[in-house]
Design an enzyme around this catalytic site. Structure first.
Site: not given
Ligand SMILES: NC(=O)c1ccc[n+]([C@@H]2O[C@H](COP(=O)([O-])OP(=O)(O)OC[C@H]3O[C@@H](n4cnc5c(N)ncnc54)[C@H](O)[C@@H]3O)[C@@H](O)[C@H]2O)c1
Ligand SMILES: O=C(O)C[C@H](O)C(=O)O
Length: 321
Positions: A11, A13, A121, A123, A178
């Site tokens: 993904g 992140v 990480v 959400n 968050h």
């Molecule tokens: N906590 C925070 O501050 C924060 C910040 C950024 C992103 N996030 C969260 O992190 C997560 C990933 O974000 P991203 O931008 O990298 O998304 P992305 O779509 O680029 O990547 C998603 C990842 O999850 C995997 N995935 C998706 N569906 C799946 C399933 N059914 N089974 C197994 N693996 C699966 C994919 O293969 C990929 O590796 C999201 O939930 C996003 O909201 C949280």
């Molecule tokens: O806002 C989002 O969904 C991604 C992450 O939680 C962020 O705050 O950057």
């Protein structure tokens, strides 16, 4: 020397976090973990990162796997799998679908890497940290999430810009969800070590506008460029460095609280915690009446959604990974 595994490495992140974490001196190996079917992507990503390490002169080993047995030997596992929200969605809209993914991986982690620290990480991160804690069966101090650390950094940057000072002069903290119910602790905000209330310019600070900007940062970035990457990736790397170097810094992560914040407990939520090689240990704090009321509302919301998600998962027999 430490092995860090990133689940969800394909993904946005996860892949940037792999790059950022490889620069931490005591990280010996970064292992990219993905679901079955992603082997070619993982091989490509690991080659690309290896080239980057060579160009930078970093000696970190890079590996990849889709086999849960390879989770063994990881001192830290970062769980970043799951759908990101779309511009018109709230993070909480992702709760049930992402919980299936997080619960499935948490079970695999519990089976194969019961000595690890699990850093969440995905959400909505507070709810997902609760799910990871329950399904991994690891002790509470070894399961924690990114929480409001990134929000705290966003507020720090707004305050530094307003006062025209270096970001390192600003200490501030946002606790709670968050998400929309996050709570800024102005009472714990200092500039150059001076409590912000004691600076005459504080009366002019646009606090509401700043908080609006912090709360809408994620959705604005997603709307304009698709996903938030560098902010979360570097925030993750800071926390991983704090663990690996056993720095005992106090960072605001999503941790399971019992009675550390007044009488509020039994929920994973953003609170100040001492981060060590052993995990995250919430720091007992006292809040002002307003802050306490807002924090109580935030925790009640997260506790309720977490319980709804548990009920949903328990009603389903098969987890998705
Ligand atoms: N906590 C925070 O501050 C924060 C910040 C950024 C992103 N996030 C969260 O992190 C997560 C990933 O974000 P991203 O931008 O990298 O998304 P992305 O779509 O680029 O990547 C998603 C990842 O999850 C995997 N995935 C998706 N569906 C799946 C399933 N059914 N089974 C197994 N693996 C699966 C994919 O293969 C990929 O590796 C999201 O939930 C996003 O909201 C949280
Ligand atoms: O806002 C989002 O969904 C991604 C992450 O939680 C962020 O705050 O950057």
């Amino acid at each position: 020397m430490v092995k860090v595994t990133i689940i969800g490495a394909t993904g946005q992140v996860g892949s940037y976090a792999a790059h950022a974490i490889s620069q931490i001196p005591h990280v010996k190996e970064v292992s990219l973990f993905g679901r079955d079917g992603n082997q070619l992507y993982l091989e490509g990503l690991s080659r690309d990162l290896r080239d980057s390490f060579a160009a930078r002169g970093t000696n970190t080993r890079i590996s990849w796997s889709c086999d849960e047995k390879d989770l063994r030997g990881s001192e830290i596992i970062i769980l970043a799998s799951g759908a990101p929200r779309k511009p018109d969605q709230n993070r909480l809209d992702l709760a049930v679908d992402n919980a299936r993914i997080v619960a499935g991986y948490a079970e695999k982690i519990g089976r194969n890497a019961s000595e690890t620290l699990l850093f969440v990480v995905s959400n909505p991160v507070d709810v997902m940290t609760g799910v990871a804690l329950r399904y991994s069966n690891l002790p509470p101090h070894r399961v924690f999430g990114l929480g409001t650390h990134l929000d705290s950094m966003r507020l720090k940057s707004c305050i530094a810009e307003f006062f025209n000072v270096h970001v390192s002069e600003v200490h501030t903290r946002i606790i709670g969800e968050h998400g929309d119910s996050m709570v800024p602790l102005w009472s714990a905000t200092t500039i150059g070590g001076i409590q912000i209330n004691n600076l005459p310019a504080f009366s002019h600070i646009p606090k509401d506008e700043m908080m609006e900007r912090v709360k809408t940062s994620g959705s604005l970035i997603i709307r304009n460029k698709g996903s938030t990457v560098y902010g979360p990736g570097d925030a993750i790397a800071t926390i991983i460095r704090t663990i690996v170097e056993d720095e005992h810094r106090i960072l605001t992560v999503s941790a399971f609280i019992q009675k550390e914040v007044h009488d509020i407990g039994s929920v994973c939520i953003g609170v100040p915690a001492r981060i060590t090689r052993g995990g995250a240990f919430p720091v007992p704090i006292k809040l002002s009446d307003d802050e306490l009321e807002a924090f109580r509302l935030s925790t009640e919301q997260i506790r309720e959604i977490t319980h709804l998600v548990f009920e949903q998962l328990e009603s389903e027999e098969i987890l998705s990974v």
